[in-house]
Design a protein around this motif. Structure first.
Motif, PDB file in Angstrom:
ATOM      1  N   ASP A 150      -4.758  -5.210   2.729  1.00  0.00           N
ATOM      2  CA  ASP A 150      -3.452  -5.216   1.944  1.00  0.00           C
ATOM      3  C   ASP A 150      -2.936  -3.778   2.384  1.00  0.00           C
ATOM      4  N   GLU A 151      -3.703  -2.718   2.720  1.00  0.00           N
ATOM      5  CA  GLU A 151      -3.089  -1.569   3.134  1.00  0.00           C
ATOM      6  C   GLU A 151      -2.675  -1.685   4.527  1.00  0.00           C
ATOM      7  N   ILE A 152      -3.281  -2.466   5.416  1.00  0.00           N
ATOM      8  CA  ILE A 152      -2.784  -2.647   6.728  1.00  0.00           C
ATOM      9  C   ILE A 152      -1.232  -3.597   6.597  1.00  0.00           C
ATOM     10  N   ALA A 153      -1.461  -4.633   5.714  1.00  0.00           N
ATOM     11  CA  ALA A 153      -0.062  -5.379   5.562  1.00  0.00           C
ATOM     12  C   ALA A 153       1.343  -4.589   5.002  1.00  0.00           C
ATOM     13  N   ASP A 154       0.597  -3.538   4.219  1.00  0.00           N
ATOM     14  CA  ASP A 154       1.763  -2.647   3.486  1.00  0.00           C
ATOM     15  C   ASP A 154       2.318  -1.824   4.965  1.00  0.00           C
TER      16      ASP A 154
END
Length: 313
Positions: free
Chosen positions: A37-41
């Motif tokens: 999720d953080e990488i996508a953000d």
């Protein structure tokens, strides 16, 4: 974390850039380890629009890649290098490679309406000799100050053919084209006959990660769950592999040219899904054969200047 990472992912530096960056973020090489999720953000913050499922798919694929011995192509095995004329180019680096005995393959891409195809075709024009370079200028630069804008517009095929002397016409097969092929096959189209309409060489895109990262977006795709989306992208890649082998059977060589910045080696994992033999033909064998038919164009050729000036703007 780094110890287990290095042991498990021995080929991290050979991964395609997108995979490598996500794997390094996952394992904390830029600070604290990040979740999908953080990488996508992060990707969305730099305007690379992805969803969490896409990040997960890339990470899974990166894990598989990194545990594999990835073959290398040595620069000296190639006889040519590729120059996209719509990119900012470096004449000094090109001249150095020419002085070392490598043949520059100058090219550009256009979009044309093609008989027998529902969608516009992306064509790659390879320059064979100085006359071809002049004709490419007529095709790409005529009556248009902004060459980049003109490149993105549809071109009349007859005009291209009328100025085809000194040029090799080929098809650029993008992730979008491969997805369209998959739809054609699903509705019963004979894919071999469909692909027989393509031109004499195929400039093949790096399918393994582009097909996942930039998946075709339609209403059904958008509403599907992540597993369905991953399955669809897997089918797109398999269609890419099938198309490559059909092209070989049809005598239409699949090519990927080493760029000027691939100064020493090129990792062929971008094409290893085709099998190592065809991957090497794509990166080495087929471009070398085409290079043997070309006349060397010096990077100092005045006809290159208009392309360079517009590419730099």
């Amino acid at each position: 974390m780094k110890g287990s990472y290095n042991n498990a992912l021995k080929n991290i530096n050979r991964l395609p850039e997108t995979h490598r960056d996500m794997m390094m973020r996952l394992y904390g090489f830029y600070g604290e380890p990040q979740t999908a999720d953080e990488i996508a953000d992060y990707c969305n913050s730099i305007h690379l629009n992805v969803e969490t499922w896409q990040v997960e798919a890339l990470i899974e694929e990166g894990m598989q890649m990194a545990r594999t011995d990835i073959p290398l192509v040595k620069r000296e095995e190639a006889r040519s290098f590729h120059v996209n004329l719509y990119h900012e180019n470096c004449r000094e680096e090109e001249q150095d490679l020419v002085n070392m005995g490598f043949i520059p393959i100058y090219s550009s891409s256009i979009s044309c309406e093609m008989p027998g195809r529902e969608a516009y075709a992306n064509l790659t024009l390879l320059v064979k000799n100085p006359a071809g370079l002049e004709n490419l200028g007529e095709i790409m630069l005529r009556d248009e100050d902004d060459w980049i804008a003109r490149m993105l517009n549809e071109r009349d095929l007859n005009f291209v053919l009328d100025h085809g002397e000194g040029l090799l016409l080929g098809d650029s097969l993008t992730w979008y084209d491969i997805n369209q092929l998959l739809y054609e096959e699903e509705k019963g189209t004979d894919i071999k006959s469909y692909l027989a309409t393509c031109y004499e060489h195929i400039d093949f895109i790096r399918m393994p990660y582009l097909g996942i990262l930039f998946g075709y977006q339609d209403a059904d795709f958008e509403s599907a769950n992540s597993e369905v989306k991953k399955e669809r992208q897997g089918k797109i890649r398999e269609m890419g592999k099938k198309a490559a082998y059909i092209f070989e059977e049809l005598g239409k060589p699949v090519i990927y040219q080493l760029d000027t910045y691939d100064a020493k080696t090129e990792y062929i994992y971008d094409y290893i899904y085709l099998g190592e033999d065809l991957a090497r033909k794509t990166v080495l064998g087929n471009p070398n054969k085409i290079a043997e038919t070309l006349e060397i164009i010096q990077p100092s050729n005045p006809a290159l200047k208009p392309f360079l000036q517009l590419a730099v703007k």
